[in-house]
Design a protein around this motif. Structure first.
Motif, PDB file in Angstrom:
ATOM      1  N   VAL A 253       0.833  -1.201   0.000  1.00  0.00           N
ATOM      2  CA  VAL A 253       0.000   0.000   0.000  1.00  0.00           C
ATOM      3  C   VAL A 253       0.870   1.254   0.000  1.00  0.00           C
ATOM      4  CG1 VAL A 253      -1.663   1.309   1.375  1.00  0.00           C
ATOM      5  CG2 VAL A 253      -1.969  -1.147   1.067  1.00  0.00           C
ATOM      6  N   VAL A 254       1.951   1.268   0.787  1.00  0.00           N
ATOM      7  CA  VAL A 254       2.843   2.427   0.816  1.00  0.00           C
ATOM      8  C   VAL A 254       3.502   2.631  -0.547  1.00  0.00           C
ATOM      9  CG1 VAL A 254       4.950   3.346   1.844  1.00  0.00           C
ATOM     10  CG2 VAL A 254       3.224   2.284   3.295  1.00  0.00           C
ATOM     11  N   ALA A 255       3.951   1.543  -1.184  1.00  0.00           N
ATOM     12  CA  ALA A 255       4.560   1.654  -2.509  1.00  0.00           C
ATOM     13  C   ALA A 255       3.552   2.152  -3.543  1.00  0.00           C
ATOM     14  CB  ALA A 255       5.145   0.310  -2.926  1.00  0.00           C
ATOM     15  N   CYS A 256       2.299   1.711  -3.445  1.00  0.00           N
ATOM     16  CA  CYS A 256       1.260   2.162  -4.371  1.00  0.00           C
ATOM     17  C   CYS A 256       0.980   3.647  -4.178  1.00  0.00           C
ATOM     18  CB  CYS A 256      -0.003   1.338  -4.169  1.00  0.00           C
ATOM     19  SG  CYS A 256      -1.404   1.823  -5.191  1.00  0.00           S
ATOM     20  N   HIS A 257       0.932   4.097  -2.933  1.00  0.00           N
ATOM     21  CA  HIS A 257       0.685   5.516  -2.672  1.00  0.00           C
ATOM     22  C   HIS A 257       1.815   6.380  -3.233  1.00  0.00           C
ATOM     23  CE1 HIS A 257       1.114   9.143  -0.080  1.00  0.00           C
ATOM     24  NE2 HIS A 257      -0.189   9.219  -0.261  1.00  0.00           N
ATOM     25  N   ARG A 258       3.046   5.970  -3.068  1.00  0.00           N
ATOM     26  CA  ARG A 258       4.175   6.760  -3.566  1.00  0.00           C
ATOM     27  C   ARG A 258       4.229   6.758  -5.096  1.00  0.00           C
ATOM     28  NH1 ARG A 258       8.966   4.601   0.534  1.00  0.00           N
ATOM     29  NH2 ARG A 258       8.173   5.633   2.418  1.00  0.00           N
ATOM     30  N   ARG A 259       3.748   5.708  -5.713  1.00  0.00           N
ATOM     31  CA  ARG A 259       3.854   5.597  -7.168  1.00  0.00           C
ATOM     32  C   ARG A 259       2.745   6.347  -7.894  1.00  0.00           C
ATOM     33  NH1 ARG A 259       3.152  -0.014 -10.668  1.00  0.00           N
ATOM     34  NH2 ARG A 259       3.380   0.954 -12.749  1.00  0.00           N
ATOM     35  N   PHE A 260       1.509   6.270  -7.394  1.00  0.00           N
ATOM     36  CA  PHE A 260       0.369   6.743  -8.172  1.00  0.00           C
ATOM     37  C   PHE A 260      -0.165   8.102  -7.727  1.00  0.00           C
ATOM     38  CE2 PHE A 260       0.070   2.082  -8.716  1.00  0.00           C
ATOM     39  CZ  PHE A 260       0.194   2.032 -10.088  1.00  0.00           C
ATOM     40  N   LEU A 261      -0.157   8.420  -6.449  1.00  0.00           N
ATOM     41  CA  LEU A 261      -0.749   9.674  -5.986  1.00  0.00           C
ATOM     42  C   LEU A 261       0.272  10.798  -6.140  1.00  0.00           C
ATOM     43  CD1 LEU A 261      -2.715   7.554  -4.640  1.00  0.00           C
ATOM     44  CD2 LEU A 261      -3.209   9.357  -3.002  1.00  0.00           C
ATOM     45  N   ARG A 262       0.266  11.401  -7.315  1.00  0.00           N
ATOM     46  CA  ARG A 262       1.188  12.483  -7.654  1.00  0.00           C
ATOM     47  C   ARG A 262       0.389  13.687  -8.138  1.00  0.00           C
ATOM     48  NH1 ARG A 262       3.591  11.504 -11.980  1.00  0.00           N
ATOM     49  NH2 ARG A 262       2.490   9.617 -12.642  1.00  0.00           N
ATOM     50  N   PRO A 263       0.850  14.904  -7.840  1.00  0.00           N
ATOM     51  CA  PRO A 263       0.095  16.097  -8.261  1.00  0.00           C
ATOM     52  C   PRO A 263      -0.053  16.230  -9.771  1.00  0.00           C
ATOM     53  CG  PRO A 263       1.725  16.648  -6.576  1.00  0.00           C
ATOM     54  CD  PRO A 263       2.006  15.243  -6.999  1.00  0.00           C
ATOM     55  N   ALA A 264       0.935  15.757 -10.530  1.00  0.00           N
ATOM     56  CA  ALA A 264       0.892  15.960 -11.981  1.00  0.00           C
ATOM     57  C   ALA A 264      -0.258  15.225 -12.649  1.00  0.00           C
ATOM     58  CB  ALA A 264       2.217  15.526 -12.606  1.00  0.00           C
ATOM     59  N   VAL A 265      -0.788  14.170 -12.025  1.00  0.00           N
ATOM     60  CA  VAL A 265      -1.881  13.388 -12.624  1.00  0.00           C
ATOM     61  C   VAL A 265      -3.177  13.580 -11.842  1.00  0.00           C
ATOM     62  CG1 VAL A 265      -0.341  11.678 -13.623  1.00  0.00           C
ATOM     63  CG2 VAL A 265      -1.177  11.354 -11.293  1.00  0.00           C
ATOM     64  N   THR A 266      -3.277  14.659 -11.058  1.00  0.00           N
ATOM     65  CA  THR A 266      -4.434  14.912 -10.203  1.00  0.00           C
ATOM     66  C   THR A 266      -5.220  16.097 -10.743  1.00  0.00           C
ATOM     67  OG1 THR A 266      -3.240  14.071  -8.277  1.00  0.00           O
ATOM     68  CG2 THR A 266      -5.202  15.409  -7.865  1.00  0.00           C
ATOM     69  N   THR A 267      -6.540  15.941 -10.795  1.00  0.00           N
ATOM     70  CA  THR A 267      -7.454  16.999 -11.215  1.00  0.00           C
ATOM     71  C   THR A 267      -8.474  17.223 -10.107  1.00  0.00           C
ATOM     72  OG1 THR A 267      -7.195  16.400 -13.539  1.00  0.00           O
ATOM     73  CG2 THR A 267      -9.087  17.766 -12.968  1.00  0.00           C
ATOM     74  N   VAL A 268      -8.651  18.475  -9.727  1.00  0.00           N
ATOM     75  CA  VAL A 268      -9.609  18.856  -8.689  1.00  0.00           C
ATOM     76  C   VAL A 268     -10.732  19.648  -9.347  1.00  0.00           C
ATOM     77  CG1 VAL A 268      -9.955  20.068  -6.510  1.00  0.00           C
ATOM     78  CG2 VAL A 268      -7.777  18.916  -6.969  1.00  0.00           C
ATOM     79  N   VAL A 269     -11.966  19.187  -9.167  1.00  0.00           N
ATOM     80  CA  VAL A 269     -13.149  19.838  -9.736  1.00  0.00           C
ATOM     81  C   VAL A 269     -14.019  20.307  -8.572  1.00  0.00           C
ATOM     82  CG1 VAL A 269     -15.102  19.620 -11.297  1.00  0.00           C
ATOM     83  CG2 VAL A 269     -13.026  18.279 -11.712  1.00  0.00           C
ATOM     84  N   GLY A 270     -14.360  21.594  -8.573  1.00  0.00           N
ATOM     85  CA  GLY A 270     -15.192  22.160  -7.517  1.00  0.00           C
ATOM     86  C   GLY A 270     -16.360  22.925  -8.092  1.00  0.00           C
TER      87      GLY A 270
END
Length: 301
Positions: free
Chosen positions: A204-221
């Motif tokens: 789980v820690v390795a998955c969090h470090r690999r995938f949760l990155r700002p460059a691939v994140t979109t915030v819609v409000g």
């Protein structure tokens, strides 16, 4: 034996039928305009200002498709997403949820074939505090081993129930028949029983470090106030909604009761509804009159 037949004539309208309404042309409807920004850390921000909507909806989408999961650890993205709300440094799982509840916010997490989705619904007045909690959960989650083990066991039990449920079993078989066996969509989105059992905290820690990155994140409000500038994050001298050191601003002084600020308000007329001046100390739904004393329990006997 046959039922009696009514001799009365069938019901008829007394007058002419009303005219059929004429449909009017449909007015063109356009989706509200979106304002797009790109933050310094690479996050894409899409806002839709809806004046009057006091509850703001925020959706965070992380472009991490399930096809990128390791074949032997399918389901690790779903476990990682669910483990994000299991606490942050300084706040355990229950304290984190309690802080969100104090903001009046509801949080939902999930993993789909297209990526991770995190939804947040919060009143506009508590947006700053709720967003700061969510950002901490995505940036520095605790991911405790006990919580990961509990989520793994819960997912395994859910897979066993799904095999016994005809509707879910049919959906699994349909996906396996429609898609190619090499396609990730032919297998369960949250993983199979044999792959989920291999997931531990290190995965789980390795998955969090690999995938949760700002460059691939979109915030819609979307909601009221989205067109204004975003609130500044709390600094060293700010805590929550208050000013320096978390102190709330002093309330305004009450109006003068005598001859300093004008004549006092007139008393309510007989039979008039009042609020605040009622002898009962609360808003009254009827005429303002004192309530008679209620008999005690002994006198009723």
């Amino acid at each position: 034996m046959t039922a009696p037949v009514s001799a009365s004539p069938p019901h008829r309208f007394a007058g002419p039928r009303p005219r059929r309404p004429v449909p009017v042309p449909v007015e063109p409807w356009l989706f509200p305009a979106l304002h797009e920004d790109r933050l310094a850390n690479g996050v894409t921000l899409l806002t839709c200002d809806r004046p009057g909507q006091e509850v703001l909806s925020v959706e965070i989408v992380v472009a991490a498709p399930l096809a990128l999961e390791p074949r032997e650890l399918e389901g690790v993205l779903g476990i990682t997403t669910s483990a994000l709300v299991e606490g942050v440094p300084g706040l355990g799982s229950l304290d984190f949820i309690r802080e969100l509840e104090n903001c009046g916010a509801t949080l939902g997490v999930g993993a789909e074939h297209a990526g991770l989705r995190i939804t947040l619904d919060v009143p506009v007045t508590h947006l700053e505090r709720a967003l700061s909690l969510l950002i901490r959960a995505m940036r520095e989650p605790l991911l405790p081993a006990t919580a990961v083990d509990r989520l793994v066991r819960s997912r395994v039990h859910a897979l066993v129930r799904h095999r016994a449920d005809p509707e879910r079993r049919a959906a699994l078989e349909l996906h396996g028949a429609v898609f190619d066996p090499a396609d990730r969509r032919s297998r369960p989105a949250r993983g199979a029983e044999e792959t989920v059992r291999r997931i531990d905290r290190d995965a789980v820690v390795a998955c969090h470090r690999r995938f949760l990155r700002p460059a691939v994140t979109t915030v819609v409000g979307g909601g009221g106030g989205c067109g204004a500038a975003p609130p500044a994050p709390p600094g060293p001298g700010r805590r929550g909604r208050g000013g320096a050191g978390g102190a709330r601003p002093a309330p305004p002084p009450p109006p003068a009761a005598g001859g300093g600020g004008g004549a006092p308000p007139p008393p309510p007329a007989p039979g008039r509804r009042c609020a605040g001046s009622c002898p009962r100390g609360r808003a009254s739904r009827g005429p303002c009159r004192p309530r008679p004393p209620r008999p005690c329990a002994t006198s009723r006997r």
